[in-house]
Design a protein around this motif. Structure first.
Motif, PDB file in Angstrom:
ATOM      1  N   ASP A  29       0.853  -1.159  -0.001  1.00  0.00           N
ATOM      2  CA  ASP A  29      -0.202   0.126  -0.005  1.00  0.00           C
ATOM      3  C   ASP A  29       0.914   1.346   0.026  1.00  0.00           C
ATOM      4  N   PRO A  30       0.556   2.220  -0.936  1.00  0.00           N
ATOM      5  CA  PRO A  30       1.394   3.507  -0.810  1.00  0.00           C
ATOM      6  C   PRO A  30       1.287   4.398   0.286  1.00  0.00           C
ATOM      7  N   HIS A  31       2.190   5.266   0.665  1.00  0.00           N
ATOM      8  CA  HIS A  31       2.252   6.507   1.758  1.00  0.00           C
ATOM      9  C   HIS A  31       1.559   5.995   3.076  1.00  0.00           C
ATOM     10  N   GLN A  32       2.071   4.926   3.710  1.00  0.00           N
ATOM     11  CA  GLN A  32       1.704   4.522   4.898  1.00  0.00           C
ATOM     12  C   GLN A  32       2.462   5.060   5.962  1.00  0.00           C
ATOM     13  N   THR A  33       1.448   5.196   7.254  1.00  0.00           N
ATOM     14  CA  THR A  33       1.957   5.831   8.260  1.00  0.00           C
ATOM     15  C   THR A  33       3.095   4.835   8.991  1.00  0.00           C
ATOM     16  N   SER A  34       4.026   5.620   9.718  1.00  0.00           N
ATOM     17  CA  SER A  34       5.141   4.688  10.181  1.00  0.00           C
ATOM     18  C   SER A  34       4.645   4.306  11.835  1.00  0.00           C
ATOM     19  N   ASP A 224       0.064  12.943  -0.504  1.00  0.00           N
ATOM     20  CA  ASP A 224       1.420  12.911   0.517  1.00  0.00           C
ATOM     21  C   ASP A 224       1.312  12.511   1.793  1.00  0.00           C
ATOM     22  N   ALA A 225       1.772  11.658   2.382  1.00  0.00           N
ATOM     23  CA  ALA A 225       1.529  11.118   3.679  1.00  0.00           C
ATOM     24  C   ALA A 225       1.375  12.367   4.770  1.00  0.00           C
ATOM     25  N   SER A 226       2.141  13.405   4.501  1.00  0.00           N
ATOM     26  CA  SER A 226       2.157  14.469   5.392  1.00  0.00           C
ATOM     27  C   SER A 226       0.725  15.109   5.561  1.00  0.00           C
ATOM     28  N   GLU A 227      -0.020  15.057   4.637  1.00  0.00           N
ATOM     29  CA  GLU A 227      -1.297  15.625   4.657  1.00  0.00           C
ATOM     30  C   GLU A 227      -2.373  14.768   4.504  1.00  0.00           C
ATOM     31  N   GLY A 279      -5.671   8.727   4.346  1.00  0.00           N
ATOM     32  CA  GLY A 279      -5.122   8.833   5.814  1.00  0.00           C
ATOM     33  C   GLY A 279      -4.243  10.275   5.871  1.00  0.00           C
ATOM     34  N   GLY A 280      -3.104  10.347   6.574  1.00  0.00           N
ATOM     35  CA  GLY A 280      -2.009  11.194   6.774  1.00  0.00           C
ATOM     36  C   GLY A 280      -0.894  10.738   7.582  1.00  0.00           C
ATOM     37  N   SER A 281      -0.102  11.824   8.199  1.00  0.00           N
ATOM     38  CA  SER A 281       1.138  11.166   8.984  1.00  0.00           C
ATOM     39  C   SER A 281       0.496  10.599  10.243  1.00  0.00           C
ATOM     40  N   ALA A 282      -0.626  10.697  10.963  1.00  0.00           N
ATOM     41  CA  ALA A 282      -1.027  10.111  12.039  1.00  0.00           C
ATOM     42  C   ALA A 282      -1.982   8.792  11.976  1.00  0.00           C
TER      43      ALA A 282
END
Length: 310
Positions: A29-34, A224-227, A279-282
């Motif tokens: 899956d792309p752009h996952q949260t860590s 973008d995972a940051s937004e 999603g996003g960063s969180a």
């Protein structure tokens, strides 16, 4: 005739590998949260009576993991899962409980992402054969039961490149995987000396390569995972078997001579999926329904997942 034979058509291998493969798709899956992630998977697969016996497998599983960032190297993590499977072939029953654990890595730069995973699993199988027949002397019923253990090992990896054009995205991706399932031998009880089976050890392996193309449409955000972002994707491609085979079953009634049952081997096939991701960063999420050609039938699967960035 099927009620006289052990399970040998490949239902145990399908039940053991299908849930593990569905959980592994989370890494693509792309752009996952860590951080922490959790996932539920479900599936259903069947095989008709063709050259050999049939199976009708369904199951559900729960998986999760936790990873940490290593900066430019990517992220490394641990993963665990539990799967429950059931195979109702004709009037017989087979159940499986599976505990799996492993490690994984995910990284990349720019539009390129890559991942790798290795797992080991322990499995508990139980079976019940139900034989019912009407003879001149009257009704005959036998219900032999058995339980045995298995072990499974897997290694897999993949790579993807994503391009975005406004709200549209395209992501070709490829992967490779290997599974090995070893089942211990067992002896049935409860059906009588002349009807109880003794079954030997069995080993099945499979390696496969997958090539897929995902087309997406962004509902909001740029991805973008940051937004915050959300996207609908449709995916299609093919899973091609490279090597391996389902193991033969060697069995005997009581002290009589053993006989060998050879299963019909598994097929390569087309795959497709429809998913919602975002999603996003969180926080990130995924909901997916997928299908795959296997043994002349369509194997269906689904997964729901969430990632928490801490």
């Amino acid at each position: 005739m099927q009620q006289l034979l052990p399970n040998f058509a490949g239902g145990t291998f399908e039940a053991a590998t299908k849930g593990s493969r569905l959980v592994a798709q989370r890494l693509a899956d792309p752009h996952q949260t860590s951080g922490l992630w959790l996932q539920e998977v479900t599936w259903g697969s069947s095989k008709s009576v063709r050259d050999t016996s049939s199976y009708d497998v369904n199951g559900v599983g729960f998986g999760g993991g936790y990873d940490v960032s290593l900066g430019p190297i990517g992220r490394v993590g641990i993963t665990g899962a539990y799967f429950w499977g059931h195979d109702g072939w004709l009037n017989n029953e087979l159940g499986s409980s599976q505990y799996e654990g492993g490690v994984y890595w995910r990284g990349g730069a720019g539009p390129l992402t890559a991942w790798a995973r290795g797992t080991a699993a322990t499995l508990d199988f139980n079976s019940t054969r139900n034989f019912n027949a009407t003879l001149a002397a009257g009704q005959v019923s036998r219900t032999p039961k058995a339980s045995w253990k298995g072990r499974m090992y897997s290694a897999s990896g993949g790579v993807a490149v994503e391009a975005r054009m406004g709200r549209l995205s395209i992501r070709p991706n490829a992967g490779i995987e290997y599974y090995k399932l070893t089942e211990n031998g067992y002896a049935e009880s409860g059906g009588g000396e002349a009807f109880d089976l003794t079954v030997g050890d069995r080993t099945s392996t499979e390696s496969a390569a997958t090539a897929m193309l995902s087309l997406g449409y962004s509902l909001f955000g740029g991805g973008d995972a940051s937004e915050s972002w959300g996207r609908i994707e449709v995916e299609g491609g093919r899973r091609e078997l490279l090597s391996g085979k389902l193991g033969s079953t060697v069995a005997s009634y009581g002290t009589h001579d053993p006989f060998t049952l050879n299963p019909e081997q598994r097929d390569s096939g087309w795959r497709g999926a429809l998913r919602a991701i975002g999603g996003g960063s969180a926080l990130s999420f995924v909901a997916e329904a997928n299908a795959e050609q296997q043994q002349g039938k369509m194997s269906l699967g689904g997964r729901l997942g969430v990632g928490l960035g801490f």
